[in-house]
Design a protein around this motif. Structure first.
Motif, PDB file in Angstrom:
ATOM      1  N   LYS A  54      23.293 124.450  76.970  1.00  0.00           N
ATOM      2  CA  LYS A  54      23.850 126.302  76.778  1.00  0.00           C
ATOM      3  C   LYS A  54      25.192 125.677  76.230  1.00  0.00           C
ATOM      4  O   LYS A  54      25.533 127.322  76.034  1.00  0.00           O
ATOM      5  N   LYS A  55      25.891 124.968  77.034  1.00  0.00           N
ATOM      6  CA  LYS A  55      27.325 125.437  76.560  1.00  0.00           C
ATOM      7  C   LYS A  55      27.364 125.139  74.682  1.00  0.00           C
ATOM      8  O   LYS A  55      27.974 125.698  74.721  1.00  0.00           O
ATOM      9  N   VAL A  56      26.700 124.551  74.165  1.00  0.00           N
ATOM     10  CA  VAL A  56      26.667 124.084  73.078  1.00  0.00           C
ATOM     11  C   VAL A  56      25.567 125.188  71.973  1.00  0.00           C
ATOM     12  O   VAL A  56      25.861 125.697  70.807  1.00  0.00           O
ATOM     13  N   GLU A  57      24.799 125.471  72.889  1.00  0.00           N
ATOM     14  CA  GLU A  57      23.567 126.739  71.871  1.00  0.00           C
ATOM     15  C   GLU A  57      23.539 126.983  73.036  1.00  0.00           C
ATOM     16  O   GLU A  57      22.322 126.988  73.437  1.00  0.00           O
ATOM     17  N   ASP A  58      23.694 128.372  72.982  1.00  0.00           N
ATOM     18  CA  ASP A  58      23.011 129.543  74.582  1.00  0.00           C
ATOM     19  C   ASP A  58      22.247 129.628  73.899  1.00  0.00           C
ATOM     20  O   ASP A  58      21.784 130.311  75.140  1.00  0.00           O
ATOM     21  N   ASP A  59      21.186 129.767  73.082  1.00  0.00           N
ATOM     22  CA  ASP A  59      19.806 131.021  72.746  1.00  0.00           C
ATOM     23  C   ASP A  59      19.208 129.503  73.034  1.00  0.00           C
ATOM     24  O   ASP A  59      17.617 129.847  73.343  1.00  0.00           O
ATOM     25  N   CYS A  60      19.275 128.582  73.267  1.00  0.00           N
ATOM     26  CA  CYS A  60      18.133 127.290  73.354  1.00  0.00           C
ATOM     27  C   CYS A  60      17.958 127.196  74.734  1.00  0.00           C
ATOM     28  O   CYS A  60      18.772 128.274  75.864  1.00  0.00           O
ATOM     29  N   GLU A  61      16.213 126.323  74.988  1.00  0.00           N
ATOM     30  CA  GLU A  61      16.061 127.029  76.729  1.00  0.00           C
ATOM     31  C   GLU A  61      14.838 125.129  76.043  1.00  0.00           C
ATOM     32  O   GLU A  61      14.387 125.063  75.611  1.00  0.00           O
ATOM     33  N   ILE A  62      15.523 124.447  77.852  1.00  0.00           N
ATOM     34  CA  ILE A  62      14.444 123.599  78.001  1.00  0.00           C
ATOM     35  C   ILE A  62      13.353 124.034  78.881  1.00  0.00           C
ATOM     36  O   ILE A  62      14.026 124.224  80.075  1.00  0.00           O
ATOM     37  N   PHE A  63      12.419 124.110  79.329  1.00  0.00           N
ATOM     38  CA  PHE A  63      11.062 124.386  80.170  1.00  0.00           C
ATOM     39  C   PHE A  63      10.830 123.198  80.855  1.00  0.00           C
ATOM     40  O   PHE A  63      10.609 121.954  80.425  1.00  0.00           O
ATOM     41  N   LEU A  64      11.029 123.082  82.448  1.00  0.00           N
ATOM     42  CA  LEU A  64      11.609 122.700  83.199  1.00  0.00           C
ATOM     43  C   LEU A  64      10.962 122.193  83.918  1.00  0.00           C
ATOM     44  O   LEU A  64       9.603 123.000  84.591  1.00  0.00           O
ATOM     45  N   MET A  90      11.848 117.844  73.581  1.00  0.00           N
ATOM     46  CA  MET A  90      13.065 116.860  74.074  1.00  0.00           C
ATOM     47  C   MET A  90      12.565 115.429  74.829  1.00  0.00           C
ATOM     48  O   MET A  90      11.591 115.776  76.407  1.00  0.00           O
ATOM     49  N   ILE A  91      12.260 113.842  74.739  1.00  0.00           N
ATOM     50  CA  ILE A  91      12.351 112.921  75.091  1.00  0.00           C
ATOM     51  C   ILE A  91      13.947 112.742  75.855  1.00  0.00           C
ATOM     52  O   ILE A  91      15.223 112.425  75.150  1.00  0.00           O
ATOM     53  N   VAL A  92      14.038 112.215  77.081  1.00  0.00           N
ATOM     54  CA  VAL A  92      14.831 112.059  78.128  1.00  0.00           C
ATOM     55  C   VAL A  92      14.163 110.885  78.966  1.00  0.00           C
ATOM     56  O   VAL A  92      13.690 110.697  79.829  1.00  0.00           O
ATOM     57  N   GLU A  93      15.243 109.521  78.480  1.00  0.00           N
ATOM     58  CA  GLU A  93      15.680 108.587  79.546  1.00  0.00           C
ATOM     59  C   GLU A  93      16.181 108.362  80.841  1.00  0.00           C
ATOM     60  O   GLU A  93      17.666 108.745  80.161  1.00  0.00           O
ATOM     61  N   PHE A  94      15.902 108.335  82.197  1.00  0.00           N
ATOM     62  CA  PHE A  94      16.921 108.335  83.033  1.00  0.00           C
ATOM     63  C   PHE A  94      17.886 107.228  82.697  1.00  0.00           C
ATOM     64  O   PHE A  94      16.995 106.496  83.436  1.00  0.00           O
ATOM     65  N   GLU A  95      18.857 107.109  83.456  1.00  0.00           N
ATOM     66  CA  GLU A  95      19.050 105.931  84.161  1.00  0.00           C
ATOM     67  C   GLU A  95      18.897 105.524  85.386  1.00  0.00           C
ATOM     68  O   GLU A  95      17.907 106.245  86.758  1.00  0.00           O
ATOM     69  N   VAL A 133      19.799 116.004  87.155  1.00  0.00           N
ATOM     70  CA  VAL A 133      20.008 115.427  86.233  1.00  0.00           C
ATOM     71  C   VAL A 133      19.690 116.680  84.862  1.00  0.00           C
ATOM     72  O   VAL A 133      20.346 116.710  84.249  1.00  0.00           O
ATOM     73  N   MET A 134      18.746 116.969  84.767  1.00  0.00           N
ATOM     74  CA  MET A 134      17.383 117.905  84.250  1.00  0.00           C
ATOM     75  C   MET A 134      18.094 119.721  83.687  1.00  0.00           C
ATOM     76  O   MET A 134      18.606 120.105  82.964  1.00  0.00           O
ATOM     77  N   LYS A 135      18.825 119.800  85.054  1.00  0.00           N
ATOM     78  CA  LYS A 135      19.465 121.008  85.449  1.00  0.00           C
ATOM     79  C   LYS A 135      20.973 120.554  84.621  1.00  0.00           C
ATOM     80  O   LYS A 135      21.410 122.057  84.121  1.00  0.00           O
ATOM     81  N   LEU A 136      21.710 119.964  85.335  1.00  0.00           N
ATOM     82  CA  LEU A 136      22.892 119.964  84.448  1.00  0.00           C
ATOM     83  C   LEU A 136      22.838 119.414  82.679  1.00  0.00           C
ATOM     84  O   LEU A 136      23.769 120.411  82.126  1.00  0.00           O
ATOM     85  N   VAL A 137      21.913 118.525  82.466  1.00  0.00           N
ATOM     86  CA  VAL A 137      21.451 118.766  80.698  1.00  0.00           C
ATOM     87  C   VAL A 137      21.432 120.091  80.573  1.00  0.00           C
ATOM     88  O   VAL A 137      21.841 120.691  79.190  1.00  0.00           O
ATOM     89  N   LYS A 150       9.870 120.363  77.301  1.00  0.00           N
ATOM     90  CA  LYS A 150       9.190 121.178  75.378  1.00  0.00           C
ATOM     91  C   LYS A 150      10.185 122.459  75.829  1.00  0.00           C
ATOM     92  O   LYS A 150      11.052 121.952  76.757  1.00  0.00           O
ATOM     93  N   ILE A 151      11.011 122.548  74.197  1.00  0.00           N
ATOM     94  CA  ILE A 151      12.377 123.144  74.199  1.00  0.00           C
ATOM     95  C   ILE A 151      11.764 124.653  73.209  1.00  0.00           C
ATOM     96  O   ILE A 151      10.611 124.797  72.592  1.00  0.00           O
TER      97      ILE A 151
END
Length: 72
Positions: A62-72, A40-45, A53-57, A6-7
């Motif tokens: 956040k670098k491109v959109e600082d007020d976005c949120e990904i609920f891990l 957000m649907i993420v397919e992992f290698e 990986v999701m911490k890096l995502v 969820k984002i």
């Protein structure tokens, strides 16, 4: 392996930026962001650790959109 997260994001353009940032992250095979459903649907290698990986995502998004949120 695919996982859905969820984002929270303000606009469709911001969602596109998040998708592009996620796709460029090491360990991500593919990523899709749906602004309408706020998911957000993420397919992992193969062999990638989804948690790490999701911490890096999240960091890259956040670098491109600082007020976005990904609920891990």
């Amino acid at each position: 392996m695919k996982k859905t997260y969820k984002i929270d994001v303000d606009c469709a353009n911001c969602a596109n930026k998040m998708e592009e940032a996620a796709r460029k992250t090491d360990g991500v095979k593919n990523a899709t962001v749906n602004f309408m459903t706020l998911k957000m649907i993420v397919e992992f290698e193969e062999g990638a650790d989804p948690g790490s990986v999701m911490k890096l995502v999240q960091k890259n998004c956040k670098k491109v959109e600082d007020d976005c949120e990904i609920f891990l």
